[in-house]
Scaffold this motif. Sequence first.
Motif, PDB file in Angstrom:
ATOM      1  N   ARG A 145      -4.179  -9.541  -0.790  1.00 54.74           N
ATOM      2  CA  ARG A 145      -3.329  -8.906   0.200  1.00 54.74           C
ATOM      3  C   ARG A 145      -2.478  -9.943   0.918  1.00 54.74           C
TER       4      ARG A 145
ATOM      5  N   GLU B 147      -0.696 -10.568   4.118  1.00 55.25           N
ATOM      6  CA  GLU B 147      -0.559 -10.096   5.492  1.00 55.25           C
ATOM      7  C   GLU B 147       0.785 -10.549   6.052  1.00 55.25           C
TER       8      GLU B 147
ATOM      9  N   ARG C  68       2.652  -8.026   8.215  1.00 59.35           N
ATOM     10  CA  ARG C  68       3.106  -7.057   9.213  1.00 59.35           C
ATOM     11  C   ARG C  68       3.149  -7.681  10.607  1.00 59.35           C
TER      12      ARG C  68
ATOM     13  N   CYS D 176       7.306  -2.641   6.277  1.00 59.75           N
ATOM     14  CA  CYS D 176       6.198  -3.586   6.448  1.00 59.75           C
ATOM     15  C   CYS D 176       6.286  -4.269   7.809  1.00 59.75           C
TER      16      CYS D 176
ATOM     17  N   THR E 276       1.492  -0.386   6.006  1.00 67.42           N
ATOM     18  CA  THR E 276       0.943  -1.083   4.852  1.00 67.42           C
ATOM     19  C   THR E 276       1.735  -0.608   3.642  1.00 67.42           C
TER      20      THR E 276
ATOM     21  N   GLU F  66       3.056  -5.417   0.207  1.00 67.35           N
ATOM     22  CA  GLU F  66       1.835  -6.200   0.338  1.00 67.35           C
ATOM     23  C   GLU F  66       0.981  -6.075  -0.921  1.00 67.35           C
TER      24      GLU F  66
ATOM     25  N   CYS G  72      -6.399   4.229   2.254  1.00 68.55           N
ATOM     26  CA  CYS G  72      -5.652   4.280   3.510  1.00 68.55           C
ATOM     27  C   CYS G  72      -6.199   5.355   4.446  1.00 68.55           C
TER      28      CYS G  72
ATOM     29  N   GLU H  25      -4.854   3.619   8.434  1.00 70.61           N
ATOM     30  CA  GLU H  25      -3.580   2.919   8.571  1.00 70.61           C
ATOM     31  C   GLU H  25      -2.424   3.777   8.099  1.00 70.61           C
TER      32      GLU H  25
ATOM     33  N   TRP I 214       0.958   4.165   5.971  1.00 72.55           N
ATOM     34  CA  TRP I 214       1.296   3.527   4.711  1.00 72.55           C
ATOM     35  C   TRP I 214       2.637   3.987   4.173  1.00 72.55           C
TER      36      TRP I 214
END
Length: 705
Positions: free
Chosen positions: A236, A238, A240, A339, A344, A366, A422, A427, A429
């Motif tokens: 992943r 990251e 964001r 993003c 996500t 991501e 998700c 989260e 998405w």
Amino acid sequence: MEPRALSAQSEIAQGVIRGALVGVLCAALEGVFLSLASRVWFAPRDFAPQLTTAISTGAFVGVYALLGAAWGTLVGVAVSLSRRWIAESARTPCVVLGTTALVPLAFVAHSLLDGVPESVRVLALASVAGALAVALLGGIFWEPARPLATRWLGPWGVTFACVGAWWLTSVAWRGQFAVSRIALTVGVVGAGALLAFLLRSLAWNRSAFGAVPILLVAVASIVLCGVLDEPVPLIREERRLQRCGPGQPNVLLVTLDTTRADHLTDWGYTRDTTPTLSAFGKEALRFQNAISAADLTLPSHASLFTGLYPPAHGATPGPTSGHGPPLRQEFVTLAEILCDAGFTTYGIIANSGYLGTWYGCDQGFEYYDDRKPVPPIPVPPNSIRQRLVKAFAPSSWENWFSSSYRKADEIADEMLKTIDRCHETGERWFLFANFMDAHPPYDPPPPYCDRYPGRIEGYRFDESAGLLERINGGQESLDPKLYDHLVSLYDGGLSFMDAELDRVFRRLKENGDWERTIVVITADHGEAFGEHGTLRHGVSVFDEQMHVPLYVKVPKQEGGRVVETRVSLVDVLPSLLEMLDLPPPPGLHGRSFLRMVPDPQRVVFAENTPITRIWKIGARYKGTERAAYVGAEKLRLGAEGNFESYDLGLDPKELAPSPARDTPAAVRMVIELDRYIRAVGFGRLLSTPEVRGDAFPEEGQGYTR
């Protein structure tokens, strides 16, 4: 040490043994490159390419050995028959050089079997292999070069060079920066030279003990392929900057690759190909007249993601890039915007070619799953394996040895996993999914392959290999029976994708996410089946290739609605951003259709820039063909500067150009098209007898939207 003359053993027996060992070595090094080298080289990616397995590598070690033995038999027979002209001390070197020549000759034959290669990578491979073959064969026929060739051009170095060059040109060079390419090239060439130097005095030239290291490498390659055929776990990224608030909706964007609007039920098609989308359309906005920005996957998706027409973003074929350069990092994509806004971002891709990471459409995601499919017996593309399978097992090629894209059920499975993950984490998405089952080779699984009449039993898609050139070149028209066959499978692919979308929709409804998800369903371009003398896509701007479906469902929307206003796929990005209350980047060509007031004066553009293979068909394809739409009027500007005007209200199939090409609408479209092209730095329209240079005023240089 010079090789000694053959004594008790015959030249033929030596040729068989040495040829088999050369074949084993070729298969072994191929397996090592595909497993270990690919794993190391692609480690930074989310997924390693699944190109081979232990079972297939082991099987092809045996196949290569048999072919090598057959070649060695021919070499041994030739040397045995030439005893009168070859000195006894020279027979072993001739067998050694002759059997070793199998590898470069095989690569040369593979590269040139279909004619002169169009790809620079394939030409480079053929050049390396050809030089080695000439050196080996020269050592047989030219006595002064024989000791040098025998000493330095042993099977290790030659095979390493050929297989390594193939791996470089077909695998490694496709996704790296120039510095990395140079470093890797130097590394592979240097390793091959070092290996040849270290192993040049092995017993290969003197006895059967030369088989030991070759067989050890073969066993090691099979073990490596068995251990390393699993994908690398998702990593992943990251990036964001913030997290979405609980009220922000999810976004699902789906492209149905190669889907023309008039083959969907909602556009009046005689077959009920898409019942799921028809039901979906009853609660969504359905745009009756959506136009793609381009009729190829890469430029169309780049326009979808950036809100810019192809001449502006540049990810489109051209004189220096036959399939199109990547989308450059300087352009801001929908995924990057979402993003950075806290979503996500996920991408699940069937078209691993033009939507793969090398082409830059993964910017802002991501998670980006562009894995290639893994058939039961994987065969690497552009390899000797592929040529052998196509030659000896053509009827089972697609089912067992190859699959050009992941099927709709595989894509849907990954979508469901993502949605469930998700939902568990809570989260927000953005999920982009690409289906490809309407794309050639039109290979839907049962029962969809038999759903519609017209299919020709046993007909293989590769039998129509030359059809693209002949039909688009105007040499013949599409046979009605073959038309029925292709369309029956094409429609079956549409139904297959539609059924898999139903699975995704039902999951969103089951877990409660349906009412808080924006859903956009569209296509990158259509497909031609002989209309206007064209076949497939990437060959024109007629509406069978430019008119695409577009559905948009907004959360809490009350009932569906059909929107007649013509829109472009460049409008999707600004529309989604307005739905999410996010500011759009400056300078977009698209406009939001969320609260669009019909504008009868708006010009919508589309274009076709053929890839290299299409360029060679004729003058019609040697430049960019463009279209401009205003109301019911459409202007088609050919690559040679000629233009035609159509009234789509009276002639929706574009069968008869309007004789009144000097109408105010037609003249305005030409002027607007010229302004648009100049505004994005693409030159200007060429003056022709039909479109005079003085028809374009110099004022108003900017593109007016």
